[in-house]
Design a protein around this motif. Structure first.
Motif, short mmCIF file in Angstrom:
data_model
loop_
_atom_site.label_atom_id
_atom_site.label_comp_id
_atom_site.label_asym_id
_atom_site.label_seq_id
_atom_site.Cartn_x
_atom_site.Cartn_y
_atom_site.Cartn_z
N LEU A 194 -1.58 46.66 -29.45
CA LEU A 194 -3.02 46.64 -29.24
C LEU A 194 -3.38 47.06 -27.82
O LEU A 194 -4.39 47.75 -27.60
CB LEU A 194 -3.56 45.23 -29.52
N GLN A 202 -9.94 49.85 -29.25
CA GLN A 202 -9.80 48.44 -29.62
C GLN A 202 -11.07 47.95 -30.31
O GLN A 202 -11.01 47.17 -31.27
CB GLN A 202 -9.50 47.60 -28.39
N SER A 211 -7.38 44.62 -35.88
CA SER A 211 -6.68 44.38 -34.61
C SER A 211 -5.35 43.67 -34.78
O SER A 211 -4.38 43.97 -34.07
CB SER A 211 -7.58 43.57 -33.67
N ASP A 212 -5.28 42.71 -35.70
CA ASP A 212 -4.09 41.87 -35.82
C ASP A 212 -3.13 42.32 -36.92
O ASP A 212 -2.17 41.62 -37.23
CB ASP A 212 -4.51 40.41 -36.09
N SER A 213 -3.37 43.47 -37.49
CA SER A 213 -2.56 43.95 -38.61
C SER A 213 -1.57 45.02 -38.16
O SER A 213 -1.98 46.06 -37.63
CB SER A 213 -3.49 44.53 -39.70
N ASP A 214 -0.28 44.76 -38.37
CA ASP A 214 0.74 45.79 -38.08
C ASP A 214 0.47 47.06 -38.87
O ASP A 214 0.64 48.17 -38.35
CB ASP A 214 2.13 45.27 -38.43
N ARG A 217 -2.55 48.89 -37.29
CA ARG A 217 -2.25 49.41 -35.96
C ARG A 217 -1.20 50.51 -36.03
O ARG A 217 -1.13 51.38 -35.15
CB ARG A 217 -1.81 48.28 -35.02
#
Length: 365
Positions: A194, A202, A211-214, A217
């Motif tokens: 991130l 962002q 934002s928090d997902s592999d 991202r």
């Protein structure tokens, strides 16, 4: 959107005054962002995946799907490529992703890297193959909705196979059966941290809940394309009227069964169950064994939806005018039929990314 900027309308020769054109106008977000995905994908000219190569690979994928007009469109723009190990490895990757995405494995990513493909280039290559797979099915469906026969295969499409290894590449507990439980997903290619995104990037990830997902991202290595894909998804699934949302989720589950994508099936079967209140019917679909008829034991309406979605999901697509007629007889109007085509076609895109770039696992309790 103006007609000249709508590639699929031009290739499908859609009458601007037709019920189909009106339905696509109602679903303008899906129409606009499917075109937007095309514009981004073929508007970039990165040195690690030049535009001439992109058109060349798109030509191959459209041809494998039997979409001659789409193949010709890309062929006119493609360059001549040297037969290098880099291109050979990518063509093998594209063919696998087109015909047997469930065959994808971590070593195939490694082979691309060794052949000189960058992380962004690999993600964009996967996106290109998956997008043209979506585009090809959407075009096939648009032809059928205009009573233009595409194929006449009477045989039902059967459930595909799926991974059966007990462990993931990193040693986590893998999935060997379909489920409605929540699963994890691990990438085979590193997700972009991130902190490596700019503040504006962002903000884009955050706006879409990525934002928090592999997974997201990782796709964010080509963020403009990810953003258009996300907006296409929302335009297809998060709209009022037409096909009930539960049946759009049913279509997504069917495609995932055909392709063997356990992760996508878990998410969308769960949604189909919640929205339809027909958990036992969704479970019956999920538990269909490889080689068995996906629609067996379902109601007449769900049989017709499942048979059509499955037939549109194979490569090349095998959906028929007879299947469209059966759906019309069950009171699906033009907008509902368009929703079904688009929901099915989109998961040709989604499954291919999920299956090619990583794999699901059972989260620790």
């Amino acid at each position: 959107m103006t007609d000249h900027a709508d590639l699929l309308a031009n290739l499908a020769d859609i009458d601007p005054q037709s019920p189909l054109a009106a339905a696509r106008h109602t679903r303008n977000a899906a129409t606009e962002h499917a075109q937007g995905s095309y514009d981004v994908l073929f508007g970039q000219d990165d040195k690690d995946f030049p535009l001439a190569e992109r058109y060349w690979f798109a030509t191959r994928v459209a041809g494998w799907h039997g979409q001659q007009a789409l193949e010709h469109h890309y062929e006119q723009l493609a360059g001549e490529l040297s037969d290098t190990p880099r291109i050979q490895e990518a063509e093998a990757f594209a063919r696998r992703l087109t015909f047997e995405p469930v065959e994808a494995a971590p070593q195939h990513i490694a082979h691309l890297t060794l052949a000189g493909w960058s992380e962004r280039g690999i993600v964009t290559l996967a996106q290109l193959v998956a997008f043209v797979s979506f585009q090809s099915r959407l075009l096939a469906g648009l032809h059928l909705l205009q009573d233009q026969e595409v194929t006449t295969s009477p045989e039902p499409v059967l459930a595909g196979r799926w991974h059966n290894a007990p462990l993931t590449a990193s040693g986590k507990t893998a999935l060997t059966a379909f489920t409605q439980k929540e699963l994890g997903w691990e990438p085979w290619l590193a997700a972009k941290p991130l902190t490596a995104f700019t503040p504006d990037e962002q903000a884009t990830l955050a706006r879409n809940g990525h934002s928090d997902s592999d997974y997201f991202r990782l796709l964010g290595r080509n963020l403009p394309l990810l953003e258009q894909r996300t907006l296409t998804d929302k335009g297809i699934f998060y709209t009022a009227g037409g096909l009930p949302r539960a049946e759009r989720e049913l279509a997504a589950t069917v495609v995932s069964k055909v392709n063997g994508c356990i992760y996508c099936a878990s998410v969308h079967a769960r949604k189909a169950s919640q929205l339809s209140k027909q958990n036992s019917d969704v479970e019956r679909l999920l538990q269909t064994a490889p080689g068995a008829v996906l629609s067996a034991g379902q109601s007449a309406r769900w049989q017709a939806i499942i048979d059509f979605s499955a037939a549109l999901s194979v490569t090349p697509p095998r959906a028929t005018q007879q299947q469209i007629s059966a759906l019309r007889d069950l009171a699906l109007d033009e907008l509902a039929l368009l929703d079904l085509v688009q929901s099915t076609a989109f998961f040709a895109w989604a499954n291919r990314l999920m299956l090619t770039l990583g794999e699901p696992f059972v989260p620790a309790e």
